[in-house]
Design an enzyme around this catalytic site. Structure first.
Site, PDB file in Angstrom:
ATOM      1  N   ARG A  11      -0.459  14.238  13.055  1.00  0.00           N
ATOM      2  CA  ARG A  11       0.160  13.994  11.738  1.00  0.00           C
ATOM      3  C   ARG A  11       0.097  15.230  10.822  1.00  0.00           C
ATOM      4  O   ARG A  11      -0.509  15.225   9.757  1.00  0.00           O
ATOM      5  CB  ARG A  11      -0.516  12.796  11.078  1.00  0.00           C
ATOM      6  N   PRO A  12       0.694  16.332  11.248  1.00  0.00           N
ATOM      7  CA  PRO A  12       0.730  17.527  10.407  1.00  0.00           C
ATOM      8  C   PRO A  12       1.565  17.301   9.142  1.00  0.00           C
ATOM      9  O   PRO A  12       2.225  16.259   9.011  1.00  0.00           O
ATOM     10  CB  PRO A  12       1.381  18.560  11.318  1.00  0.00           C
ATOM     11  N   VAL A  13       1.512  18.261   8.251  1.00  0.00           N
ATOM     12  CA  VAL A  13       2.321  18.172   7.018  1.00  0.00           C
ATOM     13  C   VAL A  13       3.269  19.357   6.924  1.00  0.00           C
ATOM     14  O   VAL A  13       3.732  19.714   5.839  1.00  0.00           O
ATOM     15  CB  VAL A  13       1.427  18.103   5.755  1.00  0.00           C
ATOM     16  N   ASP A  14       3.594  19.938   8.075  1.00  0.00           N
ATOM     17  CA  ASP A  14       4.460  21.126   8.097  1.00  0.00           C
ATOM     18  C   ASP A  14       5.826  20.872   7.463  1.00  0.00           C
ATOM     19  O   ASP A  14       6.407  21.756   6.824  1.00  0.00           O
ATOM     20  CB  ASP A  14       4.630  21.636   9.536  1.00  0.00           C
ATOM     21  N   CYS A  19      -5.692  12.282  12.273  1.00  0.00           N
ATOM     22  CA  CYS A  19      -6.207  10.921  12.101  1.00  0.00           C
ATOM     23  C   CYS A  19      -6.131  10.256  13.463  1.00  0.00           C
ATOM     24  O   CYS A  19      -5.576  10.788  14.407  1.00  0.00           O
ATOM     25  CB  CYS A  19      -5.435  10.189  11.016  1.00  0.00           C
ATOM     26  N   LYS A  32       0.853  -1.201   0.000  1.00  0.00           N
ATOM     27  CA  LYS A  32       0.000   0.000   0.000  1.00  0.00           C
ATOM     28  C   LYS A  32       0.882   1.243   0.000  1.00  0.00           C
ATOM     29  O   LYS A  32       0.676   2.161  -0.787  1.00  0.00           O
ATOM     30  CB  LYS A  32      -0.889   0.021   1.234  1.00  0.00           C
ATOM     31  N   ASN A  33       1.906   1.244   0.863  1.00  0.00           N
ATOM     32  CA  ASN A  33       2.698   2.469   1.057  1.00  0.00           C
ATOM     33  C   ASN A  33       3.756   2.695  -0.013  1.00  0.00           C
ATOM     34  O   ASN A  33       4.493   3.671   0.050  1.00  0.00           O
ATOM     35  CB  ASN A  33       3.312   2.470   2.458  1.00  0.00           C
ATOM     36  N   ASP A  74       4.274   0.422  12.176  1.00  0.00           N
ATOM     37  CA  ASP A  74       3.109  -0.230  11.550  1.00  0.00           C
ATOM     38  C   ASP A  74       2.991  -1.696  11.931  1.00  0.00           C
ATOM     39  O   ASP A  74       2.015  -2.349  11.564  1.00  0.00           O
ATOM     40  CB  ASP A  74       3.190  -0.117  10.025  1.00  0.00           C
ATOM     41  N   ARG A 124      -8.852  -0.668   4.277  1.00  0.00           N
ATOM     42  CA  ARG A 124      -8.020   0.404   3.716  1.00  0.00           C
ATOM     43  C   ARG A 124      -6.656  -0.122   3.322  1.00  0.00           C
ATOM     44  O   ARG A 124      -6.049   0.342   2.364  1.00  0.00           O
ATOM     45  CB  ARG A 124      -7.815   1.525   4.754  1.00  0.00           C
ATOM     46  N   ILE A 137       6.968   6.837  17.417  1.00  0.00           N
ATOM     47  CA  ILE A 137       6.669   7.614  16.204  1.00  0.00           C
ATOM     48  C   ILE A 137       5.376   8.405  16.332  1.00  0.00           C
ATOM     49  O   ILE A 137       5.337   9.593  16.040  1.00  0.00           O
ATOM     50  CB  ILE A 137       6.581   6.680  14.951  1.00  0.00           C
TER      51      ILE A 137
HETATM   52  C1  EPZ Z   1       3.921   6.843   6.545  1.00  0.00           C
HETATM   53  O1  EPZ Z   1       3.089   7.849   7.064  1.00  0.00           O
HETATM   54  C2  EPZ Z   1       3.037   5.622   6.363  1.00  0.00           C
HETATM   55  N1  EPZ Z   1       1.959   5.939   5.413  1.00  0.00           N
HETATM   56  C3  EPZ Z   1       2.445   5.215   7.714  1.00  0.00           C
HETATM   57  O2  EPZ Z   1       1.716   4.006   7.502  1.00  0.00           O
HETATM   58  C4  EPZ Z   1       3.588   4.929   8.685  1.00  0.00           C
HETATM   59  O3  EPZ Z   1       3.056   4.635   9.950  1.00  0.00           O
HETATM   60  C5  EPZ Z   1       4.503   6.161   8.787  1.00  0.00           C
HETATM   61  O4  EPZ Z   1       4.974   6.528   7.467  1.00  0.00           O
HETATM   62  C6  EPZ Z   1       5.721   5.916   9.669  1.00  0.00           C
HETATM   63  O5  EPZ Z   1       6.441   4.830   9.190  1.00  0.00           O
HETATM   64  C7  EPZ Z   1       2.238   5.945   4.093  1.00  0.00           C
HETATM   65  O6  EPZ Z   1       3.358   5.716   3.675  1.00  0.00           O
HETATM   66  C8  EPZ Z   1       1.092   6.261   3.174  1.00  0.00           C
HETATM   67  P1  EPZ Z   1       5.749  10.239   8.716  1.00  0.00           P
HETATM   68  P2  EPZ Z   1       3.626   9.369   7.117  1.00  0.00           P
HETATM   69  O7  EPZ Z   1       5.647  11.502   7.927  1.00  0.00           O
HETATM   70  O8  EPZ Z   1       4.558   9.625   6.011  1.00  0.00           O
HETATM   71  C9  EPZ Z   1       5.506  13.542  12.117  1.00  0.00           C
HETATM   72  C10 EPZ Z   1      -0.077   2.541   7.705  1.00  0.00           C
HETATM   73  O9  EPZ Z   1      -0.509   1.956   8.699  1.00  0.00           O
HETATM   74  N2  EPZ Z   1       5.413  14.515  11.006  1.00  0.00           N
HETATM   75  O10 EPZ Z   1       6.934   9.370   8.508  1.00  0.00           O
HETATM   76  O11 EPZ Z   1       2.432  10.239   7.269  1.00  0.00           O
HETATM   77  C11 EPZ Z   1       4.310  12.615  12.167  1.00  0.00           C
HETATM   78  O12 EPZ Z   1       3.242  13.216  12.877  1.00  0.00           O
HETATM   79  C12 EPZ Z   1       0.303   3.996   7.788  1.00  0.00           C
HETATM   80  O13 EPZ Z   1       0.122   2.007   6.581  1.00  0.00           O
HETATM   81  C13 EPZ Z   1       5.273  15.872  11.294  1.00  0.00           C
HETATM   82  O14 EPZ Z   1       5.214  16.269  12.448  1.00  0.00           O
HETATM   83  O15 EPZ Z   1       4.437   9.380   8.477  1.00  0.00           O
HETATM   84  C14 EPZ Z   1       4.870  11.396  12.865  1.00  0.00           C
HETATM   85  O16 EPZ Z   1       4.844  11.621  14.266  1.00  0.00           O
HETATM   86  C15 EPZ Z   1      -0.039   4.588   9.156  1.00  0.00           C
HETATM   87  N3  EPZ Z   1       5.184  16.762  10.265  1.00  0.00           N
HETATM   88  C16 EPZ Z   1       6.317  11.344  12.380  1.00  0.00           C
HETATM   89  O17 EPZ Z   1       6.614  12.674  11.900  1.00  0.00           O
HETATM   90  C17 EPZ Z   1       5.252  16.350   8.943  1.00  0.00           C
HETATM   91  O18 EPZ Z   1       5.181  17.219   8.040  1.00  0.00           O
HETATM   92  C18 EPZ Z   1       6.554  10.355  11.234  1.00  0.00           C
HETATM   93  O19 EPZ Z   1       5.561  10.617  10.264  1.00  0.00           O
HETATM   94  C19 EPZ Z   1       5.404  14.970   8.673  1.00  0.00           C
HETATM   95  C20 EPZ Z   1       5.498  14.072   9.719  1.00  0.00           C
END
Ligand code: EPZ
Length: 423
Positions: free
Chosen positions: A123-126, A118, A22-23, A310, A402, A332
């Site tokens: 999970r911000p996108v900053d 979520c 999926k990812n 995960d 999902r 995480i």
């Molecule tokens: C990816 O999410 C995966 N999703 C998640 O899988 C997985 O849990 C996660 O990576 C960690 O391995 C996909 O690939 C579609 P991150 P992602 O950005 O990219 C913080 C599943 O079950 N953060 O690596 O959204 C964030 O809040 C899903 O398949 C910010 O603060 O995760 C988290 O605490 C769930 N600001 C940490 O960083 C940002 O702009 C890691 O998040 C981005 C992230």
């Protein structure tokens, strides 16, 4: 609303096909936005999130079609498409943010809804915004949307050195796709190393991108003017494979997982072996067996190649069966223990303190009605239900759909007494 009805107590035995990841599929579908030429993906998993991403792309004007049994999906993203991702679709799937980088890189503008929070955390996108701004993007946030464009007079993003505040998987993927068409060199200093990153990079290289270092924490991208179409096989889903490893081990069975890769599951396989599970690489997959007498294992989730967040809920389900106490630390996400309350309904003895859960293993589990709260929590409740005596009814399994491709069919194929009921 669909539920899964499980009668526990059977050992899982046989063979199972692990689907595409999926990812990996989600970013790779967005990579098709980087060219007007046809892009063909194979081994795309049949998931609700994939259907949502397909809808999102079609909504922009991307032509998509599925073909053949091997999960084939093709894309043509015309120059005339509308570079927008609406709230109605983005709110159901956070990974929609992966459209931002490619749209900005190819069209010079994008309007992408901010994802809602979520279940597992804010999970911000900053960091996505910070990295793209480093490449010159002008991004404002208003009315719940990110409005991205290029500075006046610019026709392309510019290569930059990007260091994010924390490792981000989809952030790394957004930067890879944006940098592929940027003017000059981009260096990602603390890139994510999850296997889905090199898989995306390999696809971009097939499209003409110039990328080195993928799979390490430092990735270098030399931007090019244009990218062309390609054909790419989506890498096998290491989290689905890990989920089945835990399910077979917890039920004291043995199985062959076709397409599962040991090199993508090192940390999980090490913990399974410490727990007393036999896992070995065989031609084209992984063989797993256990006599059901397991030792619970403590672990803490970290970025790849550490123990994946995960897999945290699924391994906790295994720890319910294992003898002894164990401590699970989730580093995480801030709220990824929602499966704990539901496991308690099955008889689990777990206490939590913030991001730390302490589990008393070896307790008798009895079937109950439980509720899925997020994707991997759902999988952990299925595993616990396979072990619990009597009947377990897992509600809200749209969470499961999902990210798992026909899970109950695959488990039934391994001898589980499980069926989907609509109530
Ligand atoms: C990816 O999410 C995966 N999703 C998640 O899988 C997985 O849990 C996660 O990576 C960690 O391995 C996909 O690939 C579609 P991150 P992602 O950005 O990219 C913080 C599943 O079950 N953060 O690596 O959204 C964030 O809040 C899903 O398949 C910010 O603060 O995760 C988290 O605490 C769930 N600001 C940490 O960083 C940002 O702009 C890691 O998040 C981005 C992230």
């Amino acid at each position: 609303m669909d539920k899964l009805k499980i009668r526990g107590g059977r050992s899982l035995k046989g063979e199972v096909l692990i689907s595409g990841a999926k990812n990996a599929a989600l970013p790779e579908m967005c990579a098709a936005l980087l060219t007007a030429e046809p892009v063909h993906l194979h081994n795309v998993p049949r998931l609700h999130d994939v259907a949502t991403m397909r809808k999102l792309l079609a909504n922009m004007g991307v032509q998509t079609e599925t073909h053949g049994e091997r999960g084939g999906m093709s894309f043509v993203a015309p120059d005339s498409l509308t570079p927008e991702a609406p709230y109605e679709l983005v709110k159901t799937m956070r990974a929609s943010v992966l459209a931002l980088g490619p749209l900005l890189a190819r069209f010079g503008r994008a309007k992408v809804s901010l994802p809602g929070g979520c279940a597992i955390g804010s999970r911000p996108v900053d960091q996505h915004i910070k990295g793209l701004q480093a490449m010159g993007a002008v991004i404002t946030v208003e009315n719940g949307y990110m409005h991205a464009s290029l500075p006046a007079g610019w026709t392309r993003l510019k290569g930059a050195r990007i260091t994010t505040d924390m490792v981000t998987v989809t952030g790394t993927e957004n930067f890879l796709m944006a940098a592929a068409l940027a003017d000059g060199e981009t260096v990602l200093e603390n890139a994510a190393m999850e296997p889905e990153i090199p898989d995306l990079a390999e696809m971009l290289i097939k499209m003409g991108a110039k990328i080195t270092g993928h799979g390490t924490s430092r990735i270098v991208i030399q931007g090019v003017e244009r990218l062309h179409g390609c054909t790419h096989d989506v890498v096998a889903d290491r989290i689905e494979a890990g989920t089945f490893l835990c399910a077979v081990a917890a039920t004291g069975g043995e199985a062959l997982l076709h397409h599962a890769r040991a090199d993508h599951l090192g940390a999980v396989i090490d913990k399974l072996k410490d727990a007393g599970v036999t896992v070995e690489s065989v031609a084209g997959g992984l063989k797993v067996s256990s006599n059901g007498k397991l030792k619970a294992q403590s672990f803490r989730t970290t970025e790849y190649p550490g123990f994946p967040t995960d897999m945290q809920a699924q391994f906790m389900a295994l720890n319910l069966v294992g003898e002894g106490g164990s401590v699970v630390t989730e580093t995480i996400f801030e709220n990824r223990f929602m499966h704990v309350n539901e496991m308690r309904r099955l008889g689990a003895q777990i206490s939590t303190d913030g991001r730390v859960a302490s589990i008393e293993g070896g307790k008798r589990l009895t079937g109950a009605a439980v509720m899925a709260t997020d994707l991997r929590a759902s999988a952990s409740l299925v595993i616990a239900g396979l072990v619990a005596e009597g009947e377990t009814l897992v509600d809200r399994i749209y969470h499961l759909d999902r990210g798992y491709d026909r899970m109950e069919e695959k488990l039934r194929g391994l001898g589980a007494d499980i069926e989907r009921v609509s109530e």
